[in-house]
Design a protein around this motif. Sequence first.
Motif, PDB file in Angstrom:
ATOM      1  N   ASP A   4      -1.236  -2.153 -10.908  1.00 14.19           N
ATOM      2  CA  ASP A   4      -1.628  -3.223 -10.137  1.00 14.19           C
ATOM      3  C   ASP A   4      -1.994  -2.482  -8.548  1.00 14.19           C
ATOM      4  O   ASP A   4      -1.766  -1.195  -8.474  1.00 14.19           O
ATOM      5  CB  ASP A   4      -0.516  -3.857  -9.668  1.00 14.19           C
ATOM      6  N   ALA A 101       5.847  -5.061  -3.853  1.00 17.00           N
ATOM      7  CA  ALA A 101       6.446  -4.344  -5.038  1.00 17.00           C
ATOM      8  C   ALA A 101       7.459  -5.334  -5.758  1.00 17.00           C
ATOM      9  O   ALA A 101       7.582  -5.126  -6.934  1.00 17.00           O
ATOM     10  CB  ALA A 101       7.338  -3.208  -4.506  1.00 17.00           C
ATOM     11  N   ALA A 104       5.233  -7.448  -7.979  1.00 12.14           N
ATOM     12  CA  ALA A 104       4.569  -6.502  -9.111  1.00 12.14           C
ATOM     13  C   ALA A 104       5.506  -6.474 -10.080  1.00 12.14           C
ATOM     14  O   ALA A 104       5.268  -6.747 -11.440  1.00 12.14           O
ATOM     15  CB  ALA A 104       3.951  -5.426  -8.627  1.00 12.14           C
ATOM     16  N   GLY A 105       6.713  -6.210  -9.961  1.00 12.07           N
ATOM     17  CA  GLY A 105       7.934  -5.869 -11.067  1.00 12.07           C
ATOM     18  C   GLY A 105       8.222  -7.259 -11.572  1.00 12.07           C
ATOM     19  O   GLY A 105       8.727  -7.257 -12.823  1.00 12.07           O
ATOM     20  N   ARG A 109      12.118  -6.975 -13.281  1.00 11.22           N
ATOM     21  CA  ARG A 109      11.762  -5.704 -12.614  1.00 11.22           C
ATOM     22  C   ARG A 109      11.177  -4.631 -13.649  1.00 11.22           C
ATOM     23  O   ARG A 109      11.533  -3.387 -13.759  1.00 11.22           O
ATOM     24  CB  ARG A 109      13.230  -5.230 -12.418  1.00 11.22           C
ATOM     25  N   ASP A 111       8.527  -2.065 -14.893  1.00  8.59           N
ATOM     26  CA  ASP A 111       8.037  -1.029 -13.830  1.00  8.59           C
ATOM     27  C   ASP A 111       6.440  -0.912 -13.905  1.00  8.59           C
ATOM     28  O   ASP A 111       6.016  -0.682 -15.084  1.00  8.59           O
ATOM     29  CB  ASP A 111       8.491   0.475 -14.627  1.00  8.59           C
ATOM     30  N   ARG A 112       5.944  -0.949 -12.976  1.00  5.03           N
ATOM     31  CA  ARG A 112       4.402  -1.148 -12.689  1.00  5.03           C
ATOM     32  C   ARG A 112       3.840  -0.126 -11.988  1.00  5.03           C
ATOM     33  O   ARG A 112       4.713   0.272 -10.984  1.00  5.03           O
ATOM     34  CB  ARG A 112       4.150  -2.455 -12.091  1.00  5.03           C
ATOM     35  N   VAL A 114       1.883   1.253  -9.086  1.00  2.00           N
ATOM     36  CA  VAL A 114       1.027   0.521  -8.225  1.00  2.00           C
ATOM     37  C   VAL A 114       0.286   1.161  -7.106  1.00  2.00           C
ATOM     38  O   VAL A 114       0.848   2.253  -6.642  1.00  2.00           O
ATOM     39  CB  VAL A 114       2.112  -0.453  -7.343  1.00  2.00           C
ATOM     40  N   SER A 214       5.542   3.890  -8.744  1.00  2.42           N
ATOM     41  CA  SER A 214       5.965   2.796  -9.679  1.00  2.42           C
ATOM     42  C   SER A 214       6.843   2.020  -8.830  1.00  2.42           C
ATOM     43  O   SER A 214       7.753   2.342  -8.018  1.00  2.42           O
ATOM     44  CB  SER A 214       6.674   3.821 -10.829  1.00  2.42           C
ATOM     45  N   SER A 215       6.744   0.744  -9.476  1.00  4.23           N
ATOM     46  CA  SER A 215       7.638  -0.375  -8.656  1.00  4.23           C
ATOM     47  C   SER A 215       9.058   0.023  -8.652  1.00  4.23           C
ATOM     48  O   SER A 215       9.762  -0.193  -7.641  1.00  4.23           O
ATOM     49  CB  SER A 215       7.275  -1.490  -9.135  1.00  4.23           C
ATOM     50  N   ARG A 216       9.498   0.603  -9.797  1.00  3.85           N
ATOM     51  CA  ARG A 216      11.268   0.699  -9.904  1.00  3.85           C
ATOM     52  C   ARG A 216      11.548   1.880  -8.898  1.00  3.85           C
ATOM     53  O   ARG A 216      12.378   1.992  -8.107  1.00  3.85           O
ATOM     54  CB  ARG A 216      11.510   0.969 -11.284  1.00  3.85           C
ATOM     55  N   LEU A 219      11.375   0.750  -5.130  1.00  2.00           N
ATOM     56  CA  LEU A 219      12.539  -0.117  -4.802  1.00  2.00           C
ATOM     57  C   LEU A 219      13.611   0.612  -4.774  1.00  2.00           C
ATOM     58  O   LEU A 219      14.547   0.260  -3.899  1.00  2.00           O
ATOM     59  CB  LEU A 219      12.606  -1.268  -5.860  1.00  2.00           C
TER      60      LEU A 219
END
Length: 388
Positions: A4, A101, A104-105, A109, A111-112, A114, A214-216, A219
């Motif tokens: 993303d 974020a 996106a997740g 949640r 994991d993307r 980004v 990564s989104s995770r 965050l």
Amino acid sequence: MFNDCIIMAGGSGTRLWPASNSKTPKQFLSVNNDGSFFNDAVDRALAVTGGDGRVIVIAGKTHVPHIIRVCKKYSDNDKRRMVLIPEPLAKNTAPAIACGAFYAGGKNREDRNVLVLTSDHIIQPLAVFQADADAASAFSAKGNLAIFGIPPRGPETGYGYIETGESLADPGTAAAETAVYKVLSFREKPSPEKAEQFLAAGNYYWNSGMFGFSSRFILEEYRRNAPEIFRAFEKLAAPGEEAYTVQGGIRVLDKWPGLEAAYHAAPGISVDYAIAEKCSQTVMAAARFEWFDVGSWDEYARLASAPSSPGRSSGEAPGAEVYTQDSSGCFVHADLPVALCGVDDLIVVVQSGKDGCPGSVLISKKGATQGVKNIVEQIKAAGRTELL
């Protein structure tokens, strides 16, 4: 490759006042005959996310009509990949990126990987940017904040700097030509003396404001380093289809329950202060692409001037109608016809008020347009913020 891309498209861009203002900010100004700064950012986002990655645009509510207008050029398939999230409040970049974020997740949640892009810079060529983005993607996917650093072209005092350390081995990508380094520190906009020192040291780069994660991972960085922002946005439920409207073929997430409350609760702070300067797992991809911030009318005139036409000024923004007599070296950006007689080396900007702001005019000698920021401060001090 990134899953993303988040495009930050808010702000008012007053360094290019009066053409850039709160209603029509810099990112929607034309930079060539094909589109705007924002269009170029969308092109980059579509390119680095493959054929099915999402392009998440974070912008102010007043910017929605501009985005819909300038995105008419895209195919229906490209528009289906886009989602526009209007911010209820302007709270700087940290809340905006947290919002993107979390979106996106999704509710699980997921994991993307980004990429965050600015929307008001000139970056070229696209193929080189893609290769550098692939290198950054390989590092961000493995739990790093991957920043893009620009090799300095001089001792510039208007940018923040990134101090780099050891060179890092490519973790497995075809983009091995892009050098990636461990980040040691972020430095504020320096004094002229300090900028000279950074340039001489050879391991300092301009901070481009673009990065991947990564989104995770990001965050978790918010949870540890910006807990007020994390708590504000973690309460958001995944939006259902009823939360969207479709405008010009683009989905607009304008009814996301809880979004306004999240923005009210979150402190206004930049992502640099909230996250990047506190993150210990930060790397920097040294950009091989050309990058221009276009922070003054002098820079804009140099980059955006169209070829001259008979009877017109030698420097015109796309769409300007200019007539000259005994004048040379001038640049005009105007939405009304402009005539120049017996003047040289001027920059003339005319806004008629068609965008909803009061009409206004800027006339400057070439080489003096950095003073626009002081004009903006005078306008604020005079209580005429409607001009901005």
